[in-house]
Scaffold this active site. Structure first.
Site, mmCIF file in Angstrom:
data_model
loop_
_atom_site.group_PDB
_atom_site.id
_atom_site.type_symbol
_atom_site.label_atom_id
_atom_site.label_comp_id
_atom_site.label_asym_id
_atom_site.label_seq_id
_atom_site.Cartn_x
_atom_site.Cartn_y
_atom_site.Cartn_z
ATOM 1 N N SER A 131 0.867 -1.182 0.000
ATOM 2 C CA SER A 131 0.000 0.000 0.000
ATOM 3 C C SER A 131 0.899 1.225 0.000
ATOM 4 C CB SER A 131 -0.893 0.010 1.250
ATOM 5 O OG SER A 131 -1.504 1.283 1.425
ATOM 6 N N TYR A 144 -1.124 -0.978 10.770
ATOM 7 C CA TYR A 144 -1.396 -1.263 9.351
ATOM 8 C C TYR A 144 -0.311 -0.670 8.468
ATOM 9 C CZ TYR A 144 -3.378 -1.036 4.704
ATOM 10 O OH TYR A 144 -3.544 -1.142 3.352
#
Length: 250
Positions: A131, A144
């Site tokens: 990401s 995350y």
């Protein structure tokens, strides 16, 4: 050609499966949601089979490899993952540990096992789905962001190893920004930034994979942000990240 896709029941994994199917790939789809997985399977045009597994369980990752290792996978899409939103002291420990097992440990295990086989054959391609969050600190989604940084860094290191060995195995890492998927619901966030469709990201990604591009960043905004993270110091990036993430709360 045969591709194995984890996290294939929705979002980017599902749509990459559809794109690869149109290009003639046989598919092995892996996810833990039986109903969603069966729906995706029904929409695939080529030969396909589904494997129902929860990859947050370490033994299931090894079980998956043992089940398919004789099939000479040409392309591994290492996609399973999810996010958790909230202050680090407020987030649920069990959910966060489960995320770490899915985002890091499962990806690591499958990467190692399948890459070893591909190196022996001197053939194959792996896409690790990270990401753009992995480029920066992520207050309010700290674990995350850190999990995705791990995927980027390990991919960068292994890529150099493969280059030094003159290996024909290709490794890529996908770093999208916000994408309109089930991720938002699971993480409990609403993105303030413009979100791309998972279909766009899937098509873009497959085009770049065909060119054996290493770093795949869909969307102009995320490309600009990537450059920005190289220019500005982390304390500034962290403040901006906090402001952006603060607006995400559902």
């Amino acid at each position: 050609m045969k591709a194995l896709i984890t996290g294939a029941s929705s979002g980017i994994g599902r749509d990459i499966a559809k794109v690869l199917s149109k290009k003639g790939y046989e598919l092995i789809l892996v996810a833990r949601d039986k109903e969603k997985l069966e729906k995706v399977e029904s929409e695939i045009e080529t030969k396909v089979r589904s494997i129902l597994l929860d990859l947050s369980v370490e033994e299931n990752c090894k079980k998956l490899y043992e089940e398919v290792k004789e099939e000479n996978i040409d392309l591994l899409i290492n996609n399973a993952g999810f996010g958790v939103y909230g202050k680090f002291t407020d987030t649920e420990l069990e959910k966060e540990v489960n995320m770490i097992h899915t985002n890091i440990i499962a990806v690591h295990i499958l990467l190692k096992l399948f890459l070893k086989d591909m190196k022996k054959r001197n053939h194959g391609q792996i896409l690790n789905v990270a990401s753009s969050a992995g480029f920066m600190p992520g207050p309010l989604m700290s674990a995350y962001y850190a999990s995705k940084a791990y995927i980027i860094r390990i991919s960068e290191g292994i890529r150099e190893e493969l280059k030094k060995e003159h290996s024909k195995v290709s490794l890529s890492v996908l770093c999208p920004g916000p994408v309109r998927t089930n991720f938002n619901k699971v993480a409990g966030v609403n993105f303030g930034l413009h979100s791309l469709s998972s279909n766009y990201v899937a098509n873009y990604t497959v085009r770049k994979l065909e060119k054996r591009k290493f770093m795949i960043i869909p969307g102009l905004l995320m490309k600009i942000i990537h450059v920005g993270t190289k220019i500005f110091p982390n304390n500034i990036i962290s403040k901006l990240s906090y402001k952006i993430n603060y607006t995400k709360k559902s």
